[in-house]
Design a protein around this motif. Structure first.
Motif, PDB file in Angstrom:
ATOM      1  N   GLY A  58       8.958   5.566 -11.414  1.00 32.31           N
ATOM      2  CA  GLY A  58       9.822   4.871 -10.480  1.00 32.31           C
ATOM      3  C   GLY A  58      10.713   3.846 -11.168  1.00 32.31           C
ATOM      4  N   LYS A  59      11.266   2.958 -10.371  1.00 35.58           N
ATOM      5  CA  LYS A  59      12.129   1.897 -10.891  1.00 35.58           C
ATOM      6  C   LYS A  59      11.270   0.740 -11.393  1.00 35.58           C
ATOM      7  CE  LYS A  59      15.840   3.081  -7.793  1.00 35.58           C
ATOM      8  NZ  LYS A  59      16.543   2.754  -6.567  1.00 35.58           N
ATOM      9  N   PRO A  60      11.704   0.084 -12.477  1.00 35.78           N
ATOM     10  CA  PRO A  60      10.939  -1.050 -13.011  1.00 35.78           C
ATOM     11  C   PRO A  60      10.873  -2.202 -12.011  1.00 35.78           C
ATOM     12  CG  PRO A  60      12.959  -0.665 -14.293  1.00 35.78           C
ATOM     13  CD  PRO A  60      12.921   0.352 -13.215  1.00 35.78           C
ATOM     14  N   THR A  61       9.733  -2.864 -11.970  1.00 35.53           N
ATOM     15  CA  THR A  61       9.565  -4.004 -11.059  1.00 35.53           C
ATOM     16  C   THR A  61       9.047  -5.217 -11.837  1.00 35.53           C
ATOM     17  OG1 THR A  61       7.345  -3.256 -10.426  1.00 35.53           O
ATOM     18  CG2 THR A  61       9.171  -2.550  -9.022  1.00 35.53           C
ATOM     19  N   PHE A  62       7.746  -5.382 -11.858  1.00 34.61           N
ATOM     20  CA  PHE A  62       7.155  -6.570 -12.459  1.00 34.61           C
ATOM     21  C   PHE A  62       6.516  -6.259 -13.807  1.00 34.61           C
ATOM     22  CE2 PHE A  62       7.044  -7.330  -7.872  1.00 34.61           C
ATOM     23  CZ  PHE A  62       7.712  -8.543  -7.810  1.00 34.61           C
ATOM     24  N   TYR A 117       5.061  -2.494 -14.596  1.00 36.88           N
ATOM     25  CA  TYR A 117       4.879  -1.835 -13.312  1.00 36.88           C
ATOM     26  C   TYR A 117       6.161  -1.143 -12.866  1.00 36.88           C
ATOM     27  CZ  TYR A 117       0.828  -4.942 -13.002  1.00 36.88           C
ATOM     28  OH  TYR A 117      -0.341  -5.609 -13.245  1.00 36.88           O
ATOM     29  N   TYR A 118       5.983  -0.020 -12.159  1.00 34.28           N
ATOM     30  CA  TYR A 118       7.086   0.748 -11.586  1.00 34.28           C
ATOM     31  C   TYR A 118       6.821   0.920 -10.096  1.00 34.28           C
ATOM     32  CZ  TYR A 118       8.344   1.235 -16.382  1.00 34.28           C
ATOM     33  OH  TYR A 118       8.704   0.923 -17.667  1.00 34.28           O
ATOM     34  N   ASP A 119       7.912   1.018  -9.312  1.00 28.15           N
ATOM     35  CA  ASP A 119       7.789   0.937  -7.858  1.00 28.15           C
ATOM     36  C   ASP A 119       7.104   2.119  -7.186  1.00 28.15           C
ATOM     37  OD1 ASP A 119       9.817   2.863  -7.909  1.00 28.15           O
ATOM     38  OD2 ASP A 119      11.189   1.709  -6.648  1.00 28.15           O
ATOM     39  N   ASN A 120       6.750   3.165  -7.923  1.00 24.75           N
ATOM     40  CA  ASN A 120       6.035   4.281  -7.312  1.00 24.75           C
ATOM     41  C   ASN A 120       4.557   4.304  -7.697  1.00 24.75           C
ATOM     42  OD1 ASN A 120       6.399   5.074  -9.987  1.00 24.75           O
ATOM     43  ND2 ASN A 120       6.732   7.220  -9.463  1.00 24.75           N
ATOM     44  N   ALA A 156      13.410   0.870 -17.909  1.00 21.23           N
ATOM     45  CA  ALA A 156      13.384   2.084 -17.102  1.00 21.23           C
ATOM     46  C   ALA A 156      12.655   3.223 -17.792  1.00 21.23           C
ATOM     47  CB  ALA A 156      14.811   2.508 -16.753  1.00 21.23           C
ATOM     48  N   ASP A 157      12.681   3.278 -19.108  1.00 24.14           N
ATOM     49  CA  ASP A 157      12.022   4.342 -19.861  1.00 24.14           C
ATOM     50  C   ASP A 157      10.762   3.784 -20.511  1.00 24.14           C
ATOM     51  OD1 ASP A 157      11.158   6.359 -21.510  1.00 24.14           O
ATOM     52  OD2 ASP A 157      13.018   6.539 -22.639  1.00 24.14           O
ATOM     53  N   PRO A 158       9.588   4.002 -19.902  1.00 24.94           N
ATOM     54  CA  PRO A 158       8.365   3.417 -20.457  1.00 24.94           C
ATOM     55  C   PRO A 158       7.969   4.005 -21.806  1.00 24.94           C
ATOM     56  CG  PRO A 158       7.827   4.909 -18.678  1.00 24.94           C
ATOM     57  CD  PRO A 158       9.325   4.792 -18.699  1.00 24.94           C
ATOM     58  N   ALA A 194       0.807  -1.221   0.000  1.00 21.19           N
ATOM     59  CA  ALA A 194       0.000   0.000   0.000  1.00 21.19           C
ATOM     60  C   ALA A 194       0.837   1.266   0.000  1.00 21.19           C
ATOM     61  CB  ALA A 194      -0.945  -0.015   1.191  1.00 21.19           C
ATOM     62  N   ARG A 195       2.111   1.163   0.349  1.00 26.21           N
ATOM     63  CA  ARG A 195       2.968   2.346   0.295  1.00 26.21           C
ATOM     64  C   ARG A 195       3.111   2.853  -1.129  1.00 26.21           C
ATOM     65  NH1 ARG A 195       7.991  -0.084   2.869  1.00 26.21           N
ATOM     66  NH2 ARG A 195       7.008  -1.845   1.906  1.00 26.21           N
ATOM     67  N   HIS A 196       2.882   1.983  -2.097  1.00 21.75           N
ATOM     68  CA  HIS A 196       2.937   2.384  -3.509  1.00 21.75           C
ATOM     69  C   HIS A 196       1.541   2.834  -3.903  1.00 21.75           C
ATOM     70  CE1 HIS A 196       6.214  -0.592  -3.010  1.00 21.75           C
ATOM     71  NE2 HIS A 196       6.851   0.501  -3.364  1.00 21.75           N
ATOM     72  N   MET A 197       1.168   3.980  -3.406  1.00 21.45           N
ATOM     73  CA  MET A 197      -0.209   4.434  -3.495  1.00 21.45           C
ATOM     74  C   MET A 197      -0.521   5.239  -4.733  1.00 21.45           C
ATOM     75  SD  MET A 197       0.326   6.919  -0.361  1.00 21.45           S
ATOM     76  CE  MET A 197       2.095   6.959  -0.127  1.00 21.45           C
TER      77      MET A 197
END
Length: 167
Positions: free
Chosen positions: A33-37, A59-62, A146-148, A3-6
């Protein structure tokens, strides 16, 4: 990811031209943010107005995402309920206004069952508030895009429902 990634406070590293009907144009910048999944989705039950069997979500971490498919290419924000590393979790998505949704937004709520590699989706758009439930299979993996803005639709190499890459 939790939930911190709101949804609120998300800033995309993209510039969008914004113009009021009777005002000057301006830009809104939002950091990515940074790339994740990444999820590769295969719809088995589709919405007739968006009959795209395959879609990929980055998905990105922010809380930023980008979705691409044969007929969609837009950004939005998301919130994970649980964690994408758990056997089951849910994600709520709110698209940014785009041509994909008639210049407006859409909300999608997906529930993922990682053990069975299936998802269920309920959507709501400005134009259609009665979108029927959708469902399908998915593959989850990680990504380093990293660059969407460089992400474009590509046919997935793995077929959802056949093998899931673990993060």
């Amino acid at each position: 990811m939790d939930a911190r990634h709101m949804l609120m406070g998300v800033a995309l590293g993209l510039s969008a031209l914004v113009q009021a009907e009777d005002g000057p144009a301006s830009h809104i910048s939002v950091k990515v943010g940074k790339p994740t999944f990444v999820h590769q989705l295969r719809y088995e039950v589709m919405y007739s107005e968006k009959p795209f069997e395959l879609a990929t979500i980055y998905y990105y971490d922010n809380g930023v995402y980008k979705i691409v498919s044969p007929g969609e290419d837009h950004y939005g924000v998301y919130l994970v309920m649980g964690s994408m590393t758990e056997p089951s979790y849910a994600i709520s998505y709110l698209s940014l206004p785009s041509d994909d949704w008639g210049g407006n937004v859409a909300r999608h709520d997906l529930r993922f069952d990682a053990r069975r590699q299936v998802f269920e989706q309920q959507a709501l758009s400005f134009q259609d508030q009665n979108i029927p439930a959708q469902s399908g299979t998915f593959v989850q993996s990680t990504h380093d895009q990293a660059d969407p803005t460089r992400i474009v639709w590509q046919q997935p190499s793995a077929q959802p429902g056949t093998n899931s890459a673990k993060p």
